[in-house]
Write an enzyme that holds these catalytic residues in place. Structure first.
Site, mmCIF file in Angstrom:
data_model
loop_
_atom_site.group_PDB
_atom_site.id
_atom_site.type_symbol
_atom_site.label_atom_id
_atom_site.label_comp_id
_atom_site.label_asym_id
_atom_site.label_seq_id
_atom_site.Cartn_x
_atom_site.Cartn_y
_atom_site.Cartn_z
ATOM 1 N N LYS A 101 0.840 -1.203 0.000
ATOM 2 C CA LYS A 101 0.000 0.000 0.000
ATOM 3 C C LYS A 101 0.876 1.254 0.000
ATOM 4 O O LYS A 101 1.708 1.437 0.884
ATOM 5 C CB LYS A 101 -0.921 -0.023 1.229
ATOM 6 C CG LYS A 101 -1.770 1.258 1.408
ATOM 7 C CD LYS A 101 -2.773 1.127 2.556
ATOM 8 C CE LYS A 101 -3.447 2.458 2.892
ATOM 9 N NZ LYS A 101 -4.426 2.358 4.000
ATOM 10 N N ASP A 103 -2.897 10.035 4.059
ATOM 11 C CA ASP A 103 -4.303 9.636 4.150
ATOM 12 C C ASP A 103 -5.068 10.631 5.029
ATOM 13 O O ASP A 103 -5.041 10.539 6.255
ATOM 14 C CB ASP A 103 -4.398 8.211 4.727
ATOM 15 C CG ASP A 103 -5.840 7.699 4.767
ATOM 16 O OD1 ASP A 103 -6.735 8.367 4.199
ATOM 17 O OD2 ASP A 103 -6.060 6.618 5.363
ATOM 18 N N LYS A 106 -10.715 12.329 8.289
ATOM 19 C CA LYS A 106 -10.304 11.868 9.614
ATOM 20 C C LYS A 106 -10.274 13.052 10.581
ATOM 21 O O LYS A 106 -9.923 14.159 10.181
ATOM 22 C CB LYS A 106 -8.876 11.286 9.557
ATOM 23 C CG LYS A 106 -8.739 9.950 8.875
ATOM 24 C CD LYS A 106 -7.283 9.473 8.927
ATOM 25 C CE LYS A 106 -7.077 8.179 8.161
ATOM 26 N NZ LYS A 106 -7.782 7.032 8.748
ATOM 27 N N ASP A 112 1.297 6.047 5.785
ATOM 28 C CA ASP A 112 0.328 5.091 5.241
ATOM 29 C C ASP A 112 0.860 4.406 3.978
ATOM 30 O O ASP A 112 0.159 3.616 3.360
ATOM 31 C CB ASP A 112 -1.005 5.809 4.967
ATOM 32 C CG ASP A 112 -2.209 4.898 5.101
ATOM 33 O OD1 ASP A 112 -2.072 3.802 5.683
ATOM 34 O OD2 ASP A 112 -3.288 5.276 4.602
ATOM 35 N N ASP A 159 -12.490 6.932 3.365
ATOM 36 C CA ASP A 159 -11.331 6.630 4.215
ATOM 37 C C ASP A 159 -10.925 5.156 4.120
ATOM 38 O O ASP A 159 -9.866 4.779 4.610
ATOM 39 C CB ASP A 159 -11.639 7.020 5.669
ATOM 40 C CG ASP A 159 -10.393 7.124 6.528
ATOM 41 O OD1 ASP A 159 -9.277 7.105 5.960
ATOM 42 O OD2 ASP A 159 -10.540 7.232 7.765
ATOM 43 N N GLU A 205 -9.653 3.707 1.684
ATOM 44 C CA GLU A 205 -9.027 3.907 0.360
ATOM 45 C C GLU A 205 -7.974 2.854 0.042
ATOM 46 O O GLU A 205 -7.717 2.574 -1.126
ATOM 47 C CB GLU A 205 -8.408 5.302 0.282
ATOM 48 C CG GLU A 205 -6.992 5.453 0.874
ATOM 49 C CD GLU A 205 -6.904 5.172 2.366
ATOM 50 O OE1 GLU A 205 -7.946 5.263 3.051
ATOM 51 O OE2 GLU A 205 -5.801 4.838 2.856
ATOM 52 N N ARG A 212 -7.844 -0.392 0.371
ATOM 53 C CA ARG A 212 -8.328 -1.566 -0.361
ATOM 54 C C ARG A 212 -8.663 -1.230 -1.811
ATOM 55 O O ARG A 212 -8.591 -2.091 -2.685
ATOM 56 C CB ARG A 212 -9.533 -2.174 0.382
ATOM 57 C CG ARG A 212 -10.758 -1.313 0.427
ATOM 58 C CD ARG A 212 -11.715 -1.726 1.528
ATOM 59 N NE ARG A 212 -11.251 -1.287 2.848
ATOM 60 C CZ ARG A 212 -11.842 -1.599 4.000
ATOM 61 N NH1 ARG A 212 -12.927 -2.355 4.012
ATOM 62 N NH2 ARG A 212 -11.343 -1.162 5.138
#
Ligand code: BES
Ligand code: MN
Ligand code: ZN
Length: 519
Positions: free
Chosen positions: A281, A286, A293, A304, A363, A365, A367
């Site tokens: 990833k 993020d 968030k 992230d 959020d 994101e 996946r």
């Protein structure tokens, strides 16, 4: 019209960082090595009190000191983490540079004890020039690699200050009372420790520098140094190629998304040499997107892309650990930003290969970008196994805390292999079920799946990804639990951990990484 860059696009210059120590091997005892500032000797926990390890008798004789009495005076037991320091203010008759003898606890001399002793020593000798030690000589076949990995990672630092770093790692570690035959193990351990170091550095870099194009350029320079092939898809190529998840997540950012592919081919490869795909990833920041968030939850989100940094670092070290299989590393890189062009809740994306996703929470994101990369791997690379690494869910952190990573696997053999590598390398995993009973949670009324079906959050995220794996043996490492260490502890330093690099190199550097897997 002049085109002065917008100030936010002016990337700051990263100052040069501290480096890990260099390692040397000698057959001599530590008392006979000159130009050494510190001698470090192992202390084992014996049934009747502490026991001194190899080299201690000669060092004690040379200095005219009873080292066991020194241990007793300090009430030392030999437990890992203990260090007893004996100052040698005037040097020794052999070596005018000697200033200190350290007696370092090695516990029961397990692999973990050696790794921890290496890290403990690294912290004790920071700012010194040279340390000579017999710690790995206690049992090189068990202890040499973990000791060196621990000494590298216990030295890790990252800082971006105006002043030079307050502390720097010891420059050189002389491993005494070893043979020439031990050199390859040292080189291997330096590569493994270096890969974790690199992954930590990448995760530590702030996102005003580390955007997707920067990550792709960094991957290209790594590839050039390590002899890997590299391909990068830019935003137009991603759109044309059908990578709807990566494009969607990246579309609101001022810095566009990339897909990075690195290819490693072993020296002795034939047409029949199987391929393993690693997917990491690469969310360079993020915010959560429109499902934004709260501030505190965003603070550490520069990291992230830890999974992506781990995959890049592992690829660069595969030759050094003699990996016998082909490995392709894929890093879908995007910044999950807010803006007028951001993904909205309710949007539908079409992934590589055609599966669709309803985005009920922007959020979730990770996946979305991982799905494209996994689908590409399965469709284009005929992999024998796919392993992905991602800081995917807060739920895994709730379940496991910050010391154990989450493992999901469609193959028991692959799961067993990765669990063993995690145990051996000091990056422990715990396996979770891909429980089909929760499939209904990720069902969508309009698309093939909902990206945020709800709890159990780590399991529903894994189930979401599984739909893209096409039945290929697959494992998913959810490292959101362990991406950040809460405090310094042995080989862990507070902050980014690079979790996964050691365990993947242990696995891929083994003689037959695909043993027991159906081919
Ligand atoms: N990057 C986060 C996961 C994360 C959380 C990593 C904490 C490190 C520490 C991920 O993209 C995320 O936001 N996941 C959501 C998913 C939810 C909206 C379904 C989460 O876990 O809350
Ligand atoms: Mn998120
Ligand atoms: Zn994320």
């Amino acid at each position: 019209m002049s085109s002065a860059p917008h100030p936010s696009r002016v990337s700051p210059q990263v100052p040069s960082q501290v480096s890990p120590p260099e390692f040397a091997v000698t057959a001599s005892g530590p008392h006979a090595v000159t130009g050494v500032e510190v001698i470090a000797l192992p202390v084992l926990t014996g049934a009747d009190g502490p026991l001194l390890g190899p080299g201690a008798a000669d060092v004690g004789d040379l200095l005219g000191v009873d080292l066991l009495a020194v241990l007793e005076a300090d009430r030392a037991t030999g437990k890992v983490g203990q260090v007893t320091a004996l100052p040698v203010p005037l040097g020794s008759p052999q070596d005018a540079d000697l200033r200190q003898v350290l007696l370092v606890g090695l516990g029961e001399a397990s692999a973990t004890d050696f790794r921890r002793a290496g890290a403990t020593l690294a912290r004790a000798v920071q700012d010194r020039s040279v340390v000579a030690t017999t710690i790995p000589a206690v049992e090189p076949s068990v202890g040499l690699e973990p000791f060196v990995v621990g000494a590298v990672l216990g030295s890790f630092g990252f800082a971006w200050r105006s002043a030079p770093p307050e502390h720097v790692p010891v420059q050189r570690v002389v491993l005494a009372e070893l043979d020439d035959a031990d050199r390859p193990a040292v080189a291997r351990a330096v590569a493994v420790g270096g890969a974790s170091w690199r992954a930590r550095t990448l995760a530590s870099l702030p996102s005003n520098l580390k955007n997707p194009p920067w990550l792709a350029e960094h991957a290209a320079s790594l590839a050039a140094d390590a002899g890997l092939e590299v391909r990068v898809w830019d935003e137009a190529e991603l759109a044309a190629g059908g990578f709807g998840g990566i494009v969607g997540v990246g579309q609101a950012s001022a810095t566009p998304p990339r897909l990075i592919r690195l290819d490693y081919t072993p020296r002795k490869a034939s047409r029949r040499t199987p391929t393993v795909v690693l997917v990491g990833k690469g969310i360079t920041f993020d915010t959560g997107g429109l499902s934004i968030k709260p501030g505190e939850a965003m603070v550490n989100m520069k990291r992230d892309m830890t999974g992506g940094g781990v995959v890049m670092s592992v690829l660069a070290a595969l030759a050094d650990v003699g990996c016998p299989v082909r490995v392709v590393g894929l890093v879908p890189a995007a910044e999950n930003a807010v803006g007028g062009n951001a993904l909205r809740p309710g949007d539908v994306l079409r992934h590589y290969g055609g599966r669709t996703t309803e985005v009920t929470n922007t959020d979730a994101e990770g996946r979305l970008v991982m799905a494209d990369a996994i689908a590409y791997a399965v469709a284009e690379l005929s992999p024998a196994a796919v392993v992905d690494v991602a800081t995917l869910t807060g739920a895994i952190k709730v379940a496991l805390g910050q010391q154990v990573g989450g493992l999901f696997a469609s193959s028991d053999a692959l799961a067993a292999t990765l669990l063993a590598s995690g145990e051996r390398s000091g990056e422990p995993l715990w396996r979770f079920p891909l429980a089909a009973a929760y499939e209904e949670k990720i069902a969508s009324r309009v698309a093939d799946a909902d990206n945020a079906g709800g709890g159990p959050g780590a399991i529903t995220a894994a189930l979401f990804l599984q739909h893209f794996t096409g039945g290929v043996p697959w494992a998913h490492l959810d490292i959101a639990s362990v991406g950040d260490a809460p405090a310094d502890g042995y080989e862990w330093s507070k902050g980014p951990t690079g979790f996964g690099a050691r365990l993947l190199l242990d696995w891929l550097g083994s003689d037959d990484p695909l043993a027991g897997l159906a081919r």
